[in-house]
Design a protein around this motif. Structure first.
Motif, short mmCIF file in Angstrom:
data_model
loop_
_atom_site.label_atom_id
_atom_site.label_comp_id
_atom_site.label_asym_id
_atom_site.label_seq_id
_atom_site.Cartn_x
_atom_site.Cartn_y
_atom_site.Cartn_z
N THR A 197 0.38 0.79 -5.03
CA THR A 197 -0.75 -0.03 -4.33
C THR A 197 -1.34 -1.09 -5.13
OG1 THR A 197 -1.37 1.73 -2.84
CG2 THR A 197 -3.05 0.16 -2.84
N LEU A 241 -7.17 0.51 0.96
CA LEU A 241 -7.55 1.10 -0.31
C LEU A 241 -8.75 1.68 -0.21
CD1 LEU A 241 -6.75 0.82 -3.32
CD2 LEU A 241 -8.43 -1.30 -3.38
N VAL A 297 0.75 -1.20 0.00
CA VAL A 297 0.09 -0.01 -0.12
C VAL A 297 1.11 1.30 0.02
CG1 VAL A 297 -1.76 1.22 1.23
CG2 VAL A 297 -2.04 -1.30 1.28
N GLN A 347 -0.17 7.13 -4.72
CA GLN A 347 -0.43 6.16 -3.79
C GLN A 347 -1.12 5.11 -4.23
OE1 GLN A 347 -0.57 6.93 0.55
NE2 GLN A 347 -0.48 9.18 0.10
#
Length: 288
Positions: free
Chosen positions: A230, A153, A58, A224
């Motif tokens: 991720t 997420l 992540v 990100q």
């Protein structure tokens, strides 16, 4: 000097005795090799399937979903392979199905050299079966890691949606303030006071600062959430299954059979030849 050139009589007798049965030893050795080779041909062949994969993360490589060592231990845990068998609709009791037994025996995972990637492997009685076994195990692992990824997420996506909403709100307010002023100025009907201009400039500067903050936040969240930063646990190379079976090894079986044939025939000769046993015992006593 004479002793060094001519072997002792006992050794000569032993050599002669063994030479007398050399043909029998050779025949039994060859027979053992052929028998072992034939038996190995009857044993079901096995193919290994292996897969190189990367643990999900992540935001960056420093935020892994799970420690690679824990992944290895998870695959080794008996409960994991039982879940794999259930997904493939196979009995958990390996005594009831040879495929279940082979999966339980061969399923393994290890950390590849360097520590960044992991390898999972399992066997099957055909290349297709080996690949199916491996995919079932890997997809089970992916499903578990997807559950670990979901909260992070969801949080990142919510933060991104909030940042975009806040930016849009500021932009709408900015338009609501500037649009009437543009119309008034274009008509030339009024002249604003100096203090009003200062206040307006301050408001616009403040809104620009807030917009810059939200844009930076959106860019950071977008970065990100990039699939390169991720992602769930994923394969980094296609599943590998060798063209030829790795078990049983017929050549190794033949060698083992050859020496086993020699051993059994040698024991037979010793059991039937009392003189040869006496010669071996005498030779051993002289050497010790």
């Amino acid at each position: 000097m004479t002793e060094s050139i001519h072997p002792p009589a006992a050794q000569l007798t032993l050599f002669t005795g063994l030479k007398r049965h050399l043909a029998l030893l050779a025949v039994c050795g060859v027979a053992g090799a052929l028998a072992a080779y034939g038996i190995s041909s009857l044993i079901p062949k096995q193919w290994p399937a292996s897969l190189l994969f990367q643990v999900g993360q992540v935001g960056s490589g420093a935020n892994l979903l799970v420690d690679p060592n824990n992944v290895v231990q998870r695959v080794k845990f008996p409960g994991f392979v039982n879940q794999v068998l259930q997904t493939e609709q196979l009995p958990i009791d390996e005594s009831l199905d040879r495929r279940s037994a082979l999966i339980k025996k061969s399923l393994a995972a290890s950390i590849a050299k360097g520590g960044n990637l992991l390898e999972m492997s399992v066997r099957g009685y055909s290349p297709e079966e080996a690949k199916a076994n491996l995919m079932a195990a890997f997809q089970m692992l992916q499903a578990e890691h997807a559950e670990l990824l979901l909260p992070s997420l969801t949080r990142l996506e919510k933060n991104l949606a909030d940042a975009r909403m806040s930016l849009q709100k500021i932009e709408d307010e900015r338009v609501a303030v500037l649009e009437p002023i543009k119309k008034v100025n274009s008509a030339g009907t009024i002249e604003r006071k100096f203090s009003e201009s200062i206040l307006l400039a301050s408001m616009l500067k403040s809104s620009e600062s807030e917009m810059r903050v939200f844009r930076d936040q959106i860019n950071s969240l977008d970065e990100q959430l990039s699939p390169y930063r991720t992602f769930n646990t994923k394969a980094v190379a296609p599943t590998y299954v060798p063209q030829h079976a790795v078990y049983p090894k017929k050549s190794i079986a033949a060698v083992i059979g050859f020496f086993l044939g020699l051993l059994l025939s040698g024991l037979y000769v010793l059991a039937r030849n009392k003189e040869l046993r006496s010669t071996i015992a005498r030779t051993f006593q002289e050497q010790t």
